[in-house]
Design a protein around this motif. Structure first.
Motif, PDB file in Angstrom:
ATOM      1  N   LEU A  52      -3.688  -2.256 -12.985  1.00  0.00           N
ATOM      2  CA  LEU A  52      -3.231  -3.162 -11.921  1.00  0.00           C
ATOM      3  C   LEU A  52      -2.327  -4.253 -12.469  1.00  0.00           C
ATOM      4  O   LEU A  52      -1.315  -4.601 -11.847  1.00  0.00           O
ATOM      5  CB  LEU A  52      -4.423  -3.764 -11.178  1.00  0.00           C
ATOM      6  N   ARG A  53      -2.656  -4.784 -13.629  1.00  0.00           N
ATOM      7  CA  ARG A  53      -1.785  -5.797 -14.243  1.00  0.00           C
ATOM      8  C   ARG A  53      -0.429  -5.200 -14.613  1.00  0.00           C
ATOM      9  O   ARG A  53       0.610  -5.845 -14.433  1.00  0.00           O
ATOM     10  CB  ARG A  53      -2.473  -6.413 -15.457  1.00  0.00           C
ATOM     11  N   HIS A  56       1.613  -4.755 -11.486  1.00  0.00           N
ATOM     12  CA  HIS A  56       2.186  -6.047 -11.091  1.00  0.00           C
ATOM     13  C   HIS A  56       3.461  -6.324 -11.893  1.00  0.00           C
ATOM     14  O   HIS A  56       4.488  -6.714 -11.323  1.00  0.00           O
ATOM     15  CB  HIS A  56       1.162  -7.168 -11.297  1.00  0.00           C
ATOM     16  N   ARG A  57       3.388  -6.112 -13.204  1.00  0.00           N
ATOM     17  CA  ARG A  57       4.570  -6.337 -14.043  1.00  0.00           C
ATOM     18  C   ARG A  57       5.701  -5.379 -13.690  1.00  0.00           C
ATOM     19  O   ARG A  57       6.872  -5.682 -13.918  1.00  0.00           O
ATOM     20  CB  ARG A  57       4.200  -6.219 -15.522  1.00  0.00           C
ATOM     21  N   GLY A  59       6.439  -4.662 -10.698  1.00  0.00           N
ATOM     22  CA  GLY A  59       6.965  -5.094  -9.409  1.00  0.00           C
ATOM     23  C   GLY A  59       6.186  -4.620  -8.196  1.00  0.00           C
ATOM     24  O   GLY A  59       6.629  -4.822  -7.062  1.00  0.00           O
ATOM     25  N   LEU A  60       5.023  -4.004  -8.391  1.00  0.00           N
ATOM     26  CA  LEU A  60       4.228  -3.524  -7.260  1.00  0.00           C
ATOM     27  C   LEU A  60       3.184  -4.553  -6.848  1.00  0.00           C
ATOM     28  O   LEU A  60       2.725  -5.351  -7.667  1.00  0.00           O
ATOM     29  CB  LEU A  60       3.547  -2.203  -7.617  1.00  0.00           C
ATOM     30  N   THR A  61       2.811  -4.500  -5.556  1.00  0.00           N
ATOM     31  CA  THR A  61       1.818  -5.434  -5.020  1.00  0.00           C
ATOM     32  C   THR A  61       0.762  -4.675  -4.218  1.00  0.00           C
ATOM     33  O   THR A  61       0.599  -4.895  -3.018  1.00  0.00           O
ATOM     34  CB  THR A  61       2.493  -6.492  -4.129  1.00  0.00           C
ATOM     35  N   PRO A  62       0.027  -3.791  -4.871  1.00  0.00           N
ATOM     36  CA  PRO A  62      -0.962  -2.996  -4.135  1.00  0.00           C
ATOM     37  C   PRO A  62      -2.173  -3.832  -3.723  1.00  0.00           C
ATOM     38  O   PRO A  62      -2.489  -4.843  -4.351  1.00  0.00           O
ATOM     39  CB  PRO A  62      -1.389  -1.933  -5.149  1.00  0.00           C
ATOM     40  N   GLN A  63      -2.831  -3.392  -2.677  1.00  0.00           N
ATOM     41  CA  GLN A  63      -4.157  -3.899  -2.375  1.00  0.00           C
ATOM     42  C   GLN A  63      -5.127  -3.089  -3.226  1.00  0.00           C
ATOM     43  O   GLN A  63      -4.786  -1.996  -3.698  1.00  0.00           O
ATOM     44  CB  GLN A  63      -4.473  -3.741  -0.897  1.00  0.00           C
TER      45      GLN A  63
END
Length: 177
Positions: A52-53, A56-57, A59-63
């Motif tokens: 998940l980290r 994020h790096r 460019g994704l923003t998953p729930q």
């Protein structure tokens, strides 16, 4: 309390971190929509957190949601039946879902989770596993993303355990008696 045992490292921290970055880039390149990451507990918790980290790096923003399934109990071999212990709360209809699990062996757990999410109306369900043992497959499931192929040995560390021990190890290893 578990007695001290010698553990041989199969995949060290640096190799795992590098592979997680590569997986995150591949997932980002897939352009998944309205992404929900579903981590299968308990074994995938460290892999899922690190992945998940890296997502994020990238460019994704998953729930994020968690599902707890069991096919092992306290032993080292699957009992062949998957039990749902904790379900997700989110509605998956029309969403892209990334299932994250620690290890793909028989395939029963991952197939159970994937079939359940597809039946609930997920637009797509992709599977990401830290380790894959292809020779152990009992059901037909192919992961979309794999950290490492794994030899046919019982592994611990990086979230994976034997009798609830060794999950804290920052690497994947094999207990040597």
């Amino acid at each position: 309390m578990t007695a001290e045992r010698r553990i041989r490292v199969l995949f060290d921290e640096a190799a795992i971190a590098g592979r997680n970055d590569e997986i995150a880039q591949a997932i980002a390149a897939a352009h998944l929509k309205d992404l929900l990451v579903v981590a299968i507990l308990k074994g995938s918790f460290m892999f899922a957190a690190d992945l998940l980290r890296t997502l994020h790096r990238a460019g994704l923003t998953p729930q994020v949601e968690f599902m707890q399934l069991s096919s092992y109990g306290l032993g080292t071999t699957s009992v062949g039946q998957v039990t749902m212990i904790k379900d997700i709360e989110s509605d998956v209809r029309g969403r892209d879902v990334l299932l994250v699990d620690d290890i793909l062996e028989s395939g029963r757990t991952l197939a159970f989770a994937k079939d359940l999410l597809v039946a609930r109306g997920a637009r797509a369900v992709k599977c990401c596993v830290m380790l894959e043992k292809p020779r152990r497959r009992a059901v037909n499931i192919v992961p979309d993303y794999v950290g490492f192929p794994c030899p046919d040995v019982f592994v611990v560390g990086y979230g994976m355990d034997v009798g609830h021990s060794y999950r804290q190890l920052p690497f994947v290893g094999v207990i040597e008696d």
